[in-house]
Design an enzyme around this catalytic site. Structure first.
Site, PDB file in Angstrom:
ATOM      1  N   HIS A   1       0.517  -8.238  -4.108  1.00 38.26           N
ATOM      2  CA  HIS A   1       1.545  -8.763  -3.196  1.00 38.26           C
ATOM      3  C   HIS A   1       1.748 -10.273  -3.359  1.00 38.26           C
ATOM      4  CE1 HIS A   1       2.009  -4.989  -1.210  1.00 38.26           C
ATOM      5  NE2 HIS A   1       0.799  -4.975  -0.681  1.00 38.26           N
TER       6      HIS A   1
ATOM      7  N   ASP B   1      -5.074   3.549  -1.639  1.00 37.04           N
ATOM      8  CA  ASP B   1      -4.578   3.824  -0.298  1.00 37.04           C
ATOM      9  C   ASP B   1      -3.506   4.916  -0.305  1.00 37.04           C
ATOM     10  OD1 ASP B   1      -2.949   2.122  -1.695  1.00 37.04           O
ATOM     11  OD2 ASP B   1      -2.930   0.523  -0.197  1.00 37.04           O
TER      12      ASP B   1
ATOM     13  N   HIS C   1       1.517   0.729  -1.498  1.00 37.49           N
ATOM     14  CA  HIS C   1       2.442  -0.363  -1.184  1.00 37.49           C
ATOM     15  C   HIS C   1       3.032  -0.925  -2.481  1.00 37.49           C
ATOM     16  CE1 HIS C   1      -0.631  -0.313   2.076  1.00 37.49           C
ATOM     17  NE2 HIS C   1       0.450  -0.416   2.848  1.00 37.49           N
TER      18      HIS C   1
END
Length: 485
Positions: free
Chosen positions: A280, A406, A319
């Site tokens: 990120h 995740d 993500h």
């Protein structure tokens, strides 16, 4: 001293008779001090009057003599006892040293045997393995584990305990326990010893600033000066303490070292157990638990320092890796592919239509699953029919996998349902694109035991283990729409 009272030196208990006349020769040798002379001659009578005879303590009574003898015997007995105890101690010390030496030699011999047997397994067939009857239980366990895994490849592992010190003062999902659970699993399953250790190091200023702005790097470095108990936050979700700068630089630098070891042929593949995660982190912004973009730093390092021209970064974290995409979106030398949850889900980027910009157009491939609950059949269909064909056409010189777990079934931050077997198959498919030129870097994964189990499945594949069976199914309708769109 009176001549008449002198004693024999060899026996203090024997006293000469005082009436005996001393020999003339002895007189000439004795010093009589101020003995008087008479007519030029020595007066013996005067000498004997002036010098008192020396008293000798001689036991006169039988009981006194017996006491002396008794004391002598007791003293002799005590000396013998002390001597015996001293000999006993010396003997015990000698035996202990011999035992320690023997154990040391035995351990060395055991280690040599183990190395030879593991070498045989890695080189050839199961027939080369020595008879298990000649091995002790520990050796048999290690060999049988290697035999079961069919260890034919050298897999590197990179970990440094300094990364455990990066910790928030409050409860945070990105915690040291993530790495602790993985390392516990590695040692418990013997995979730790099956892998080659790659030593970590901190990323240099030059390596970091190939990707990030000076402001980002300096902001992280300044956190080193925080008081030990203090924590600061970059935005709402990313923390730092006095150990964060070192941890972040080791995560990035350690991944670079893993890439280097693979390119130079010391290992065939590897896994970097690192935190904080990185995908990120933007070139000029810290966010999403991430400080430095580890995969991006390692990709540029591979190009600039190791001569790898084309790099594939595959991101399967639930993500979207907004930082990685934006860093390389104009660069055709880096192909970025990501599968993630899309739509009302952090960070909100990663639309399928986002394919790169300018010269990098077409070198950014997103597959955002709009629905939750996507599992093995959906992910594997995407890999087989979209990601792997595109990757093979790109023909990368090196692959870096942003391995976030995740998206695993049961993760507390992800709504997907990929199994441990699903991760094993995804890893195997990617390895087929660039055999001997692939490494995995930990990104997300926040349910500790689940993450550790998924990492184990990937490591076993990297070591050459047999792929677990998985049911072949068509992808769901929702997944098919996203894959084709």
């Amino acid at each position: 001293m009176s001549i008449a009272s002198s004693t024999t030196a060899s026996d203090p208990h024997t006293v000469k008779d005082a009436s005996q006349e001393p020999p003339t020769e002895l007189l000439s040798e004795l010093s009589l001090g101020e003995a008087p002379l008479k007519d030029g001659k020595l007066s013996l009578s005067s000498a004997t009057q002036e010098v008192e005879p020396k008293k000798v303590n001689t036991p006169n009574k039988p009981e006194e003599k017996g006491n002396v003898e008794k004391l002598d015997k007791e003293q002799s007995k005590e000396e013998k006892k002390l001597l015996k105890e001293e000999k006993k101690k010396l003997k015990q010390k000698e035996l202990k040293e011999k035992k320690a030496q023997k154990e040391k030699e035995k351990e060395k011999e055991k280690e040599e045997k183990k190395k030879k047997k593991m070498k045989k397994i890695k080189k050839g067939t199961e027939d080369d393995i020595v008879d298990v009857e000649t091995m002790d239980e520990d050796e048999e366990s290690d060999v049988q584990e290697a035999k079961r895994l069919h260890v034919l490849k050298k897999t590197g592992r990179m970990f440094d305990p300094a990364m455990l010190l990066h910790e928030d003062a409050d409860d945070h999902p990105e915690c040291p326990g993530r790495l602790e659970a993985i390392m516990k699993m590695m040692k418990k399953t013997s995979l730790y010893d099956a892998c080659v250790e790659i030593e970590a190091r901190e990323a240099t200023k030059e390596e970091v600033e190939r990707v990030h702005s000076t402001d980002v790097r300096e902001s992280i470095v300044k956190s080193s000066f925080l008081p030990k108990s203090d924590t600061i936050h970059f935005g709402p979700d990313t923390f730092a303490n006095s150990y964060t700068s070192k941890a972040a630089h080791i995560a990035a630098g350690g991944l670079c070292e893993l890439v280097k070891a693979t390119v130079e042929g010391h290992i065939e593949n590897g896994f970097a157990f690192i935190r904080p995660p990185g995908h990120h982190a933007e070139a000029d912004k810290i966010m999403g638990f991430c400080l430095l973009n580890n995969a991006a730093i390692a990709a540029r390092y591979a190009q600039e320092e190791l001569g790898m021209k084309k790099i594939l970064i595959l991101d399967w974290d639930v993500h979207h890796g907004n930082g990685t995409e934006h860093i390389f979106e104009k660069d055709p030398s880096v192909l970025y592919m990501s599968v993630h949850k899309y739509g009302n889900f952090y960070p909100g980027t990663g639309a399928n239509k986002d394919c790169g910009k300018e010269e990098g157009s077409g070198f950014n491939v997103n597959c955002g699953f709009s629905a939750s609950g996507m599992g093995d059949r959906d992910y594997l269909a995407l890999f087989k029919y979209l990601f792997v064909p595109i990757a093979k056409e790109f023909a990368p010189d090196f692959i870096i996998v942003s391995a976030g777990f995740d998206c695993a079934a049961g993760d507390k931050l992800g709504p997907m349902k990929v199994s441990t077997a699903g991760f094993a198959h995804m890893a195997s498919l990617l390895e087929s694109v660039a055999p001997g030129r692939i490494v995995f870097a930990l990104e997300g994964g926040y349910t500790l035991d689940t993450t550790a189990d998924c990492v184990e499945a990937v490591i076993r594949v990297l070591l050459g283990g047999t792929l677990p069976e998985i049911e072949e199914e068509l992808p769901s309708a929702a997944a098919t729409i996203n894959i084709l769109s």
